[in-house]
Design a protein around this motif. Structure first.
Motif, PDB file in Angstrom:
ATOM      1  N   LYS A   1     -83.069  11.098  48.899  1.00 45.98           N
ATOM      2  CA  LYS A   1     -82.740  11.178  47.784  1.00 45.98           C
ATOM      3  C   LYS A   1     -81.830  12.534  47.363  1.00 45.98           C
ATOM      4  O   LYS A   1     -80.579  12.040  46.798  1.00 45.98           O
ATOM      5  CB  LYS A   1     -83.850  11.214  46.635  1.00 45.98           C
ATOM      6  CG  LYS A   1     -83.477  11.163  45.139  1.00 45.98           C
ATOM      7  CD  LYS A   1     -84.766  10.917  44.374  1.00 45.98           C
ATOM      8  CE  LYS A   1     -84.400  10.835  43.020  1.00 45.98           C
ATOM      9  NZ  LYS A   1     -85.548  10.316  42.043  1.00 45.98           N
ATOM     10  N   VAL A   2     -82.071  13.406  48.015  1.00 47.23           N
ATOM     11  CA  VAL A   2     -81.367  14.725  48.044  1.00 47.23           C
ATOM     12  C   VAL A   2     -79.969  14.370  48.807  1.00 47.23           C
ATOM     13  O   VAL A   2     -78.880  14.758  48.507  1.00 47.23           O
ATOM     14  CB  VAL A   2     -82.029  15.802  48.692  1.00 47.23           C
ATOM     15  CG1 VAL A   2     -81.119  16.949  48.977  1.00 47.23           C
ATOM     16  CG2 VAL A   2     -83.031  16.285  47.597  1.00 47.23           C
ATOM     17  N   ALA A   3     -80.100  13.735  50.038  1.00 47.00           N
ATOM     18  CA  ALA A   3     -78.758  13.566  50.564  1.00 47.00           C
ATOM     19  C   ALA A   3     -77.729  12.700  49.933  1.00 47.00           C
ATOM     20  O   ALA A   3     -76.752  12.937  49.752  1.00 47.00           O
ATOM     21  CB  ALA A   3     -79.033  12.710  51.961  1.00 47.00           C
ATOM     22  N   ALA A   4     -78.429  11.603  49.288  1.00 45.72           N
ATOM     23  CA  ALA A   4     -77.589  10.651  48.187  1.00 45.72           C
ATOM     24  C   ALA A   4     -76.969  11.612  47.119  1.00 45.72           C
ATOM     25  O   ALA A   4     -75.770  11.346  46.501  1.00 45.72           O
ATOM     26  CB  ALA A   4     -78.326   9.613  47.578  1.00 45.72           C
ATOM     27  N   MET A   5     -77.288  12.575  46.782  1.00 48.86           N
ATOM     28  CA  MET A   5     -76.948  13.477  45.645  1.00 48.86           C
ATOM     29  C   MET A   5     -75.885  14.700  46.303  1.00 48.86           C
ATOM     30  O   MET A   5     -75.395  15.442  45.650  1.00 48.86           O
ATOM     31  CB  MET A   5     -78.006  14.364  45.149  1.00 48.86           C
ATOM     32  CG  MET A   5     -78.783  13.536  44.238  1.00 48.86           C
ATOM     33  SD  MET A   5     -80.533  14.564  43.686  1.00 48.86           S
ATOM     34  CE  MET A   5     -79.835  15.582  42.615  1.00 48.86           C
ATOM     35  N   GLY A   6     -75.904  14.666  47.736  1.00 48.76           N
ATOM     36  CA  GLY A   6     -74.728  15.396  48.242  1.00 48.76           C
ATOM     37  C   GLY A   6     -75.398  16.917  48.655  1.00 48.76           C
ATOM     38  O   GLY A   6     -74.590  17.757  48.655  1.00 48.76           O
ATOM     39  N   LEU A   7     -76.916  16.960  48.447  1.00 45.51           N
ATOM     40  CA  LEU A   7     -77.484  18.070  48.575  1.00 45.51           C
ATOM     41  C   LEU A   7     -78.131  18.319  49.815  1.00 45.51           C
ATOM     42  O   LEU A   7     -78.388  17.179  50.560  1.00 45.51           O
ATOM     43  CB  LEU A   7     -78.364  18.300  47.293  1.00 45.51           C
ATOM     44  CG  LEU A   7     -77.308  18.646  46.111  1.00 45.51           C
ATOM     45  CD1 LEU A   7     -78.451  18.769  44.917  1.00 45.51           C
ATOM     46  CD2 LEU A   7     -76.517  19.944  46.005  1.00 45.51           C
ATOM     47  N   SER A   8     -78.966  19.391  50.097  1.00 41.63           N
ATOM     48  CA  SER A   8     -80.123  19.568  50.988  1.00 41.63           C
ATOM     49  C   SER A   8     -81.160  19.965  50.384  1.00 41.63           C
ATOM     50  O   SER A   8     -81.290  20.497  49.295  1.00 41.63           O
ATOM     51  CB  SER A   8     -79.383  20.484  52.414  1.00 41.63           C
ATOM     52  OG  SER A   8     -79.297  21.769  51.725  1.00 41.63           O
ATOM     53  N   PRO A   9     -82.521  19.970  51.132  1.00 42.39           N
ATOM     54  CA  PRO A   9     -83.440  20.579  50.416  1.00 42.39           C
ATOM     55  C   PRO A   9     -83.390  22.220  50.189  1.00 42.39           C
ATOM     56  O   PRO A   9     -83.855  22.432  48.923  1.00 42.39           O
ATOM     57  CB  PRO A   9     -84.641  20.511  51.575  1.00 42.39           C
ATOM     58  CG  PRO A   9     -84.187  18.889  52.260  1.00 42.39           C
ATOM     59  CD  PRO A   9     -82.982  19.364  52.459  1.00 42.39           C
ATOM     60  N   VAL A  10     -82.729  22.746  50.844  1.00 43.50           N
ATOM     61  CA  VAL A  10     -82.524  24.113  50.739  1.00 43.50           C
ATOM     62  C   VAL A  10     -81.682  24.374  49.450  1.00 43.50           C
ATOM     63  O   VAL A  10     -81.955  25.274  48.584  1.00 43.50           O
ATOM     64  CB  VAL A  10     -81.902  25.084  51.928  1.00 43.50           C
ATOM     65  CG1 VAL A  10     -81.482  26.330  51.608  1.00 43.50           C
ATOM     66  CG2 VAL A  10     -83.047  25.228  53.009  1.00 43.50           C
ATOM     67  N   LYS A  11     -80.759  23.934  49.161  1.00 48.96           N
ATOM     68  CA  LYS A  11     -79.576  23.594  48.136  1.00 48.96           C
ATOM     69  C   LYS A  11     -80.476  23.353  46.813  1.00 48.96           C
ATOM     70  O   LYS A  11     -80.143  23.987  45.736  1.00 48.96           O
ATOM     71  CB  LYS A  11     -78.449  22.921  48.290  1.00 48.96           C
ATOM     72  CG  LYS A  11     -77.567  23.521  49.433  1.00 48.96           C
ATOM     73  CD  LYS A  11     -76.334  22.728  49.684  1.00 48.96           C
ATOM     74  CE  LYS A  11     -75.503  23.355  50.663  1.00 48.96           C
ATOM     75  NZ  LYS A  11     -73.978  22.450  50.705  1.00 48.96           N
ATOM     76  N   VAL A  12     -81.347  22.464  47.075  1.00 45.78           N
ATOM     77  CA  VAL A  12     -82.045  21.954  45.778  1.00 45.78           C
ATOM     78  C   VAL A  12     -83.155  23.124  45.644  1.00 45.78           C
ATOM     79  O   VAL A  12     -83.235  23.491  44.450  1.00 45.78           O
ATOM     80  CB  VAL A  12     -83.001  20.553  46.134  1.00 45.78           C
ATOM     81  CG1 VAL A  12     -84.050  20.423  44.960  1.00 45.78           C
ATOM     82  CG2 VAL A  12     -82.150  19.483  46.290  1.00 45.78           C
ATOM     83  N   HIS A  13     -83.680  23.867  46.326  1.00 50.01           N
ATOM     84  CA  HIS A  13     -84.495  24.949  46.104  1.00 50.01           C
ATOM     85  C   HIS A  13     -83.420  25.978  45.421  1.00 50.01           C
ATOM     86  O   HIS A  13     -83.953  26.614  44.454  1.00 50.01           O
ATOM     87  CB  HIS A  13     -85.037  25.472  47.411  1.00 50.01           C
ATOM     88  CG  HIS A  13     -86.365  25.003  48.027  1.00 50.01           C
ATOM     89  ND1 HIS A  13     -87.485  25.220  48.064  1.00 50.01           N
ATOM     90  CD2 HIS A  13     -86.256  23.539  48.629  1.00 50.01           C
ATOM     91  CE1 HIS A  13     -88.391  24.645  48.367  1.00 50.01           C
ATOM     92  NE2 HIS A  13     -87.685  23.694  48.798  1.00 50.01           N
ATOM     93  N   THR A  14     -82.403  25.946  45.916  1.00 48.79           N
ATOM     94  CA  THR A  14     -81.509  27.406  45.383  1.00 48.79           C
ATOM     95  C   THR A  14     -81.204  26.771  43.928  1.00 48.79           C
ATOM     96  O   THR A  14     -81.260  27.830  43.040  1.00 48.79           O
ATOM     97  CB  THR A  14     -80.230  27.256  46.184  1.00 48.79           C
ATOM     98  OG1 THR A  14     -80.542  27.593  47.550  1.00 48.79           O
ATOM     99  CG2 THR A  14     -79.171  28.393  45.492  1.00 48.79           C
ATOM    100  N   ILE A  15     -80.767  25.611  43.508  1.00 51.67           N
ATOM    101  CA  ILE A  15     -80.559  25.228  42.232  1.00 51.67           C
ATOM    102  C   ILE A  15     -81.729  25.578  41.225  1.00 51.67           C
ATOM    103  O   ILE A  15     -81.626  25.747  40.311  1.00 51.67           O
ATOM    104  CB  ILE A  15     -79.923  23.815  42.323  1.00 51.67           C
ATOM    105  CG1 ILE A  15     -78.582  23.617  42.922  1.00 51.67           C
ATOM    106  CG2 ILE A  15     -79.990  23.373  40.648  1.00 51.67           C
ATOM    107  CD1 ILE A  15     -78.069  22.353  43.103  1.00 51.67           C
ATOM    108  N   CYS A  16     -82.805  24.806  41.718  1.00 52.00           N
ATOM    109  CA  CYS A  16     -84.024  25.111  41.251  1.00 52.00           C
ATOM    110  C   CYS A  16     -84.321  26.443  40.818  1.00 52.00           C
ATOM    111  O   CYS A  16     -85.132  26.802  39.807  1.00 52.00           O
ATOM    112  CB  CYS A  16     -85.165  24.112  41.718  1.00 52.00           C
ATOM    113  SG  CYS A  16     -84.781  22.344  41.462  1.00 52.00           S
TER     114      CYS A  16
END
Length: 343
Positions: A197-212
């Motif tokens: 799901k994250v890859a489909a958003m053009g992100l990585s888990p670490v980038k999601v952690h950063t945004i959140c």
């Protein structure tokens, strides 16, 4: 013959007396070591290499001299030549001396609740965890440096390897094993479905952690965090600077700032998103699982701007265009001035 009978009778009485004495001593000893602890619930920590004398001293300081004596009496019988009671033990009212001794001999520790939350930096995490475990802060930092790079984390991303929560650990668990287990809990969350799901958003888990992490710093309102996170994702996708005040606080190193001034916006740092485009090099706090869950489940929005509401409710006014945002900001700045909030 008569003398022989008298001698046998005398021996019989002696044996009976000895049996009674032994039985009495045994009964006394049994009652002595089955005495229950009558104090308050308490943790007893026994460091590695503690001698029997040291153990006696620890028990005395925690449980009192009388209870320590009872425990040590049973311990010496059960332990034989062993002196290794290394561990953490939670003692509760009613626990018998012999049972406590047996736990010490067999090193049947009580798991501790390793808890951490609301932390921003790896130094804060290190201090919090080492304060609950036997190992030192330097041990934990060395373990992080040994484990996380091989798992693909850069130093700025280290805090993305952890989730705040309460975990069961033994107090004696080595630092490196602790890091690996905490990392595994994080990796268990990032299963194939979430990663896809994250890859489909053009992100990585670490980038999601950063945004959140920015969303969590922006608002204490859990129901608003997904909207904030999606807003920053919109800015990333458009190539806009995030201009997120929490990243400036992180760059300045003063998390108590209530008002971001122009001097703060000029702080030279890779975390200052007023100066640098895109996401900062890593999260600015340790993110909760639920924040990520809510972000991944949130619908898209077209917001690009946000400003704290002038009613100081903790919520924000969102805007799709800059003019609306400026109007929102003017109302908030006016209220700051009215309340004489300068920093």
């Amino acid at each position: 013959m008569l003398n022989f009978a008298l001698d046998m009778k005398k021996k019989f009485y002696i044996i009976c007396i000895l049996v009674i004495i032994c039985a009495g001593a045994g009964l006394y000893l049994w009652r002595y070591v089955t005495s229950p602890y009558e104090g308050e619930p308490i943790w007893v920590y026994v460091p590695a290499g503690t001698s029997r004398a040291g153990l006696d001293s620890i028990l005395s300081s925690k449980l009192g001299d009388h209870m320590a004596s009872r425990i040590m009496t049973a311990y010496k019988v059960a332990a034989k030549d062993s002196t290794d009671a290394h561990g953490a033990y939670f003692i509760t009212p009613g626990d018998k001396a012999k049972d406590i001794a047996r736990r010490l001999v067999r090193r049947r520790q009580t798991p501790i609740n390793l808890t951490f939350n609301n932390l921003r930096t790896i130094d804060q995490l290190t201090e919090k965890i080492a304060g609950q475990m036997e190992f030192s802060e330097s041990d934990f930092k060395s373990a992080i440096a040994a484990v996380l790079p091989e798992a693909g984390f850069k130093p700025e991303e280290y805090i993305a390897a952890f989730f705040p929560d309460t975990y069961k650990f033994y107090w004696t668990t080595p630092a490196e094993e602790t890091v690996r287990r905490l990392l595994q809990y994080r990796n268990d969350f990032w299963n194939d479905e979430r990663r896809a799901k994250v890859a489909a958003m053009g992100l990585s888990p670490v980038k999601v952690h950063t945004i959140c992490s920015i969303a969590e710093e922006e608002t204490n309102k859990r129901d608003e965090r997904p909207t904030v996170g999606r807003l920053y994702l919109n800015r990333v996708r458009k190539g806009m600077k995030l201009q997120a005040d929490p990243t400036v606080k992180f760059a300045v190193g003063d998390f108590s700032l209530r008002r971001i001034l122009n001097k703060h916006l000029k702080t030279p740092s890779r975390y200052n998103t007023y100066l640098n485009p895109g996401l900062p090099p890593g999260p600015i706090r340790i993110v909760e699982r639920q924040t990520i869950e809510d972000f991944l489940a949130a619908p898209d929005n077209d917001y690009l701007y946000m400003c704290a509401k002038e009613d100081f409710s903790g919520y924000h006014n969102f805007a799709r265009d800059y003019q609306t945002h400026l109007a929102n900001a003017r109302r908030y700045q006016a209220e700051l001035n009215k309340r004489n909030i300068k920093k």
